[in-house]
Design an enzyme around this catalytic site. Structure first.
Site, mmCIF file in Angstrom:
data_model
loop_
_atom_site.group_PDB
_atom_site.id
_atom_site.type_symbol
_atom_site.label_atom_id
_atom_site.label_comp_id
_atom_site.label_asym_id
_atom_site.label_seq_id
_atom_site.Cartn_x
_atom_site.Cartn_y
_atom_site.Cartn_z
ATOM 1 N N GLY A 48 0.775 -1.243 0.000
ATOM 2 C CA GLY A 48 0.000 0.000 0.000
ATOM 3 C C GLY A 48 0.800 1.283 0.000
ATOM 4 O O GLY A 48 0.398 2.272 -0.602
ATOM 5 N N GLU A 102 4.119 4.291 5.910
ATOM 6 C CA GLU A 102 2.880 3.513 5.767
ATOM 7 C C GLU A 102 1.853 4.287 4.947
ATOM 8 O O GLU A 102 1.912 5.514 4.851
ATOM 9 C CB GLU A 102 2.288 3.225 7.154
ATOM 10 C CG GLU A 102 2.433 1.785 7.606
ATOM 11 C CD GLU A 102 1.599 0.775 6.829
ATOM 12 O OE1 GLU A 102 1.269 0.994 5.636
ATOM 13 O OE2 GLU A 102 1.256 -0.258 7.416
ATOM 14 N N ASP A 103 0.905 3.555 4.378
ATOM 15 C CA ASP A 103 -0.184 4.221 3.664
ATOM 16 C C ASP A 103 -1.217 4.784 4.625
ATOM 17 O O ASP A 103 -1.695 5.898 4.478
ATOM 18 C CB ASP A 103 -0.852 3.261 2.648
ATOM 19 C CG ASP A 103 -1.241 1.911 3.254
ATOM 20 O OD1 ASP A 103 -1.017 1.682 4.466
ATOM 21 O OD2 ASP A 103 -1.758 1.074 2.500
ATOM 22 N N ASP A 106 -4.835 2.726 10.940
ATOM 23 C CA ASP A 106 -6.249 2.547 11.269
ATOM 24 C C ASP A 106 -6.329 2.209 12.769
ATOM 25 O O ASP A 106 -6.338 3.112 13.597
ATOM 26 C CB ASP A 106 -6.787 1.432 10.359
ATOM 27 C CG ASP A 106 -8.284 1.221 10.473
ATOM 28 O OD1 ASP A 106 -9.014 2.177 10.744
ATOM 29 O OD2 ASP A 106 -8.742 0.077 10.272
ATOM 30 N N LYS A 134 -6.311 7.613 10.900
ATOM 31 C CA LYS A 134 -7.677 7.668 11.431
ATOM 32 C C LYS A 134 -7.578 7.703 12.957
ATOM 33 O O LYS A 134 -7.648 6.643 13.597
ATOM 34 C CB LYS A 134 -8.464 6.419 11.010
ATOM 35 C CG LYS A 134 -8.636 6.213 9.508
ATOM 36 C CD LYS A 134 -9.432 4.921 9.236
ATOM 37 C CE LYS A 134 -9.472 4.552 7.773
ATOM 38 N NZ LYS A 134 -10.049 3.219 7.516
ATOM 39 N N PHE A 156 -13.761 4.051 4.879
ATOM 40 C CA PHE A 156 -12.926 3.183 4.048
ATOM 41 C C PHE A 156 -12.471 3.938 2.804
ATOM 42 O O PHE A 156 -13.277 4.489 2.057
ATOM 43 C CB PHE A 156 -13.655 1.897 3.666
ATOM 44 C CG PHE A 156 -12.734 0.898 3.046
ATOM 45 C CD1 PHE A 156 -11.797 0.225 3.816
ATOM 46 C CD2 PHE A 156 -12.781 0.645 1.680
ATOM 47 C CE1 PHE A 156 -10.913 -0.679 3.245
ATOM 48 C CE2 PHE A 156 -11.903 -0.264 1.097
ATOM 49 C CZ PHE A 156 -10.973 -0.928 1.881
ATOM 50 N N ASP A 163 -5.979 -0.186 -1.277
ATOM 51 C CA ASP A 163 -6.717 -1.122 -2.117
ATOM 52 C C ASP A 163 -8.006 -1.610 -1.488
ATOM 53 O O ASP A 163 -8.224 -1.504 -0.285
ATOM 54 C CB ASP A 163 -5.842 -2.348 -2.391
ATOM 55 C CG ASP A 163 -5.701 -3.232 -1.156
ATOM 56 O OD1 ASP A 163 -5.324 -2.706 -0.097
ATOM 57 O OD2 ASP A 163 -5.995 -4.441 -1.252
HETATM 58 P P1 IMP Z 1 -4.177 -1.205 11.256
HETATM 59 O O1 IMP Z 1 -3.265 -2.304 11.702
HETATM 60 O O2 IMP Z 1 -5.591 -1.432 11.710
HETATM 61 O O3 IMP Z 1 -3.689 0.185 11.619
HETATM 62 O O4 IMP Z 1 -4.301 -1.306 9.692
HETATM 63 C C1 IMP Z 1 -3.312 -0.890 8.871
HETATM 64 C C2 IMP Z 1 -3.453 -1.495 7.500
HETATM 65 O O5 IMP Z 1 -4.836 -1.775 7.170
HETATM 66 C C3 IMP Z 1 -2.994 -0.510 6.463
HETATM 67 O O6 IMP Z 1 -1.631 -0.661 6.201
HETATM 68 C C4 IMP Z 1 -3.858 -0.853 5.268
HETATM 69 O O7 IMP Z 1 -3.239 -1.848 4.506
HETATM 70 C C5 IMP Z 1 -5.138 -1.388 5.859
HETATM 71 N N1 IMP Z 1 -6.218 -0.370 5.894
HETATM 72 C C6 IMP Z 1 -6.688 0.279 6.980
HETATM 73 N N2 IMP Z 1 -7.666 1.148 6.674
HETATM 74 C C7 IMP Z 1 -7.818 1.048 5.324
HETATM 75 C C8 IMP Z 1 -8.668 1.731 4.372
HETATM 76 O O8 IMP Z 1 -9.493 2.623 4.704
HETATM 77 N N3 IMP Z 1 -8.514 1.365 3.075
HETATM 78 C C9 IMP Z 1 -7.626 0.419 2.669
HETATM 79 N N4 IMP Z 1 -6.808 -0.221 3.508
HETATM 80 C C10 IMP Z 1 -6.900 0.084 4.829
HETATM 81 MG MG MG Z 2 -0.656 -1.315 4.386
#
Ligand code: IMP
Ligand code: MG
Length: 183
Positions: A48, A102-103, A106, A134, A156, A163
């Site tokens: 990402g 990172e992209d 979340d 977020k 989202f 993606d």
């Molecule tokens: P976390 O571990 O919950 O912070 O999630 C991080 C990963 O979830 C990111 O690196 C993304 O690959 C994916 N992700 C989280 N939110 C989104 C979104 O809104 N769209 C697409 N991918 C997401």
């Molecule tokens: Mg990612």
């Protein structure tokens, strides 16, 4: 910038490529001033973060290096909470000024695990750059990104690397899932 459809879902324009470009340049300048005369190592979390990491890398105006790792924790539209090992880091990061790129952050679980794993490898410093953040979804308060492109609500997002089941990463703009609840 029209709306897009993937997997039967409708996405509407959210952040235009020009705005992304401007913001990435600002982050690049911040990193340049912070690491002037040093040799920071950007670690891009594939897949990402690839577009963001490469644009950010090219907007840094001091000697910098880039490496790529994989670490997957997401399936479909819900964070699974499962985090795999760091793959692909071949050179030592000991004594380096590391910036994880990172992209999106979340829940922060992915970043939390990654920071712990990379932290054990004794970098001189460890900072975090994320295109999107977020804050209201964050479950790991220890995760405080140093460079944030855009803070966004819990929605989202796709495009510019992000993606939906592997699709939409090649969109130049960022789109948000359309809220169908008010129809
Ligand atoms: P976390 O571990 O919950 O912070 O999630 C991080 C990963 O979830 C990111 O690196 C993304 O690959 C994916 N992700 C989280 N939110 C989104 C979104 O809104 N769209 C697409 N991918 C997401
Ligand atoms: Mg990612």
């Amino acid at each position: 910038m029209k709306q897009k459809c993937y997997k039967g879902l409708t996405f509407i324009p959210y952040i235009e490529s020009e705005r992304i470009r401007e913001r990435v340049a600002e982050l690049g300048s911040e990193i340049t001033s912070r690491f002037e005369g040093k040799n920071p190592l950007l670690i891009c979390v594939l897949n990402g973060a690839a577009p963001f990491a490469l644009d950010l890398f090219r907007s840094i105006d001091t000697d910098a290096e880039i490496a790529f790792i994989r670490l997957k924790s997401y399936e479909g539209m819900e964070s699974s909470g499962k985090v795999k090992e760091v793959l692909g880091l071949t050179d030592s990061i000991k004594g380096r000024d590391v910036i994880i790129v990172e992209d999106i952050i979340d829940t922060g679980r992915t970043m939390h695990k990654l920071m712990a794993d990379l932290g054990e490898m004794e970098p001189a410093s460890l900072s975090v750059a994320t295109l999107l953040f977020k804050p209201e979804a964050l479950k790991c308060p220890e995760v405080k990104p140093d460079y944030v492109g855009f803070e966004i609500p819990v929605k989202f997002i796709i495009g510019y690397g992000l993606d939906i089941d592997g699709l939409a990463r090649n969109l130049r703009d960022i789109y948000v899932l359309k809220d169908e609840s008010h129809k």
